[in-house]
Design an enzyme around this catalytic site. Structure first.
Site, PDB file in Angstrom:
ATOM      1  CG  ASP A  83      -1.961   1.026   1.271  1.00 26.67           C
ATOM      2  OD1 ASP A  83      -1.879   1.987   0.482  1.00 26.67           O
ATOM      3  OD2 ASP A  83      -2.894   0.899   2.095  1.00 26.67           O
ATOM      4  CG  ASP A  94      -4.071   5.607  -0.396  1.00 29.62           C
ATOM      5  OD1 ASP A  94      -3.330   4.633  -0.538  1.00 29.62           O
ATOM      6  OD2 ASP A  94      -4.769   5.797   0.619  1.00 29.62           O
ATOM      7  CG  HIS A 154      -9.128   7.214   2.773  1.00 30.52           C
ATOM      8  ND1 HIS A 154      -8.189   8.020   2.197  1.00 30.52           N
ATOM      9  CD2 HIS A 154      -8.668   5.932   2.612  1.00 30.52           C
ATOM     10  CE1 HIS A 154      -7.189   7.276   1.740  1.00 30.52           C
ATOM     11  NE2 HIS A 154      -7.448   6.001   1.963  1.00 30.52           N
ATOM     12  CG  HIS A 162      -7.287   7.923   6.154  1.00 29.51           C
ATOM     13  ND1 HIS A 162      -8.075   6.809   6.336  1.00 29.51           N
ATOM     14  CD2 HIS A 162      -6.195   7.486   5.491  1.00 29.51           C
ATOM     15  CE1 HIS A 162      -7.469   5.752   5.811  1.00 29.51           C
ATOM     16  NE2 HIS A 162      -6.319   6.133   5.305  1.00 29.51           N
ATOM     17  CD  GLU A 187      -7.794   1.940   1.779  1.00 33.84           C
ATOM     18  OE1 GLU A 187      -6.811   1.194   1.845  1.00 33.84           O
ATOM     19  OE2 GLU A 187      -7.794   3.085   2.255  1.00 33.84           O
ATOM     20  CD  GLU A 282      -5.982   2.765  -1.123  1.00 39.17           C
ATOM     21  OE1 GLU A 282      -5.007   2.125  -0.679  1.00 39.17           O
ATOM     22  OE2 GLU A 282      -6.447   3.774  -0.573  1.00 39.17           O
TER      23      GLU A 282
HETATM   24 CO    CO Z   1      -6.022   4.376   1.409  1.00 40.96          CO
END
Ligand code: CO
Length: 296
Positions: A83, A94, A154, A162, A187, A282
């Protein structure tokens, strides 16, 4: 409304890195090496890491970032979630992918990718966050797996990974809509059908962020906050990025003290409650006039 172009730059770096990761990292690579290489590639391609590269092996689900002394290597049997985030001037993309050389986990990985695609498909035509969660849950169930109930996607904002809105991986009523101009990450984390299906905090803390830049009157603490703030503002950081000049253990002691004084927040590593393997995929995306645009 047009989102800042830096989001597209960050997204492009994140997207291109996915192929590089698949080609260059795998069984035998050390977790620390994965993190350092991913972060170096982000910089080489013109971005900055938005947060310490998270490497979740098997039931370790989120917020595990290897420290300098991490000696663990990826094994053939492992499910490994990578990640990572890219920021350009604080604008965050992200993304994550899961890799494995274990054929028995291939269906879990495929189901997780399908759940992400199902969620994106719904987000294209329906901005109700609850419907996105419903799509993830239904897709996981149809494949015989279960979403992790207490982790969510998010929204992101400049220097905030976030931000205000959460996007649960299960149906939840009463959530706000996604609006045009929102930038958000979806995600899904999926685990086995007989798993507990939620994560719990572990003892390990290796990701931190500055909450507020405030004087403590202690020079050593203030200097550390200054250094981190200059480089990161409110974005998460790894102690290994700031280790230079500290004796063994000193940096962690200072971070603990700053945490106690509520100037620094720490993110404990999260593990699946029943010890079952978890996969994650994600993407970060936005809603423009023309519809949904996947940035990563
Ligand atoms: Co994330």
């Amino acid at each position: 409304m047009q989102i800042p172009e830096q989001y597209f730059k960050a997204g492009k770096v994140a997207r291109e890195l996915r192929g590089w990761i698949r080609q260059n990292l795998g069984v035998g690579t050390g977790l620390l090496e994965v993190a350092e290489k991913v972060e170096a590639e982000i910089v080489r391609r013109g971005g900055q890491p938005a947060f310490p590269t998270g490497i979740g092996v098997n039931d370790v689900t989120a917020h595990y970032a290897p420290q300098k002394d991490d000696g663990v290597k990826i094994r053939e049997s492992d499910v490994v979630k990578i990640d990572y985030g890219v920021h350009v001037d604080g604008y965050v993309a992200d993304t994550s992918l899961t890799i494995t050389s274990n054929p028995s986990y291939q269906p879990l990985l495929e189901a997780t990718e399908r759940a992400l695609q199902a969620a994106i498909g719904v987000a294209k035509r329906d901005r109700r966050i609850g419907e996105i969660g419903r799509a993830i849950q239904a897709s996981a169930k149809a494949d015989g797996f279960k979403p992790i109930s207490n982790l969510s996607g998010h929204t992101v904002e400049q220097y905030v990974v976030h931000a205000g809105k959460s996007i649960p991986n299960l149906y939840s009523p009463g959530l706000p809509m996604l609006n045009k101009g929102d930038v958000f990450a979806i995600e899904p984390f999926l685990t086995l059908g007989d798993a507990a299906g939620y994560v719990v905090e572990s003892e390990q803390e290796n990701i931190f962020s500055v909450v507020v830049r405030k004087r403590t009157g202690n020079k050593e603490l203030d200097d550390l906050v200054d250094r981190v703030w200059t480089a990161r503002k409110t974005l998460p950081f790894s102690p290994r990025w700031f280790a230079q000049g500290y004796k063994e253990g000193r940096l962690m002691a200072l971070l603990k003290e700053l945490e106690k004084r509520r100037l620094v927040h720490s993110y404990p590593a999260l593990v699946e409650a029943s010890g079952k393997p978890v996969a994650q995929f994600e993407h970060t995306m936005t809603i423009e006039d023309g519809g949904l645009v996947v940035l990563t």
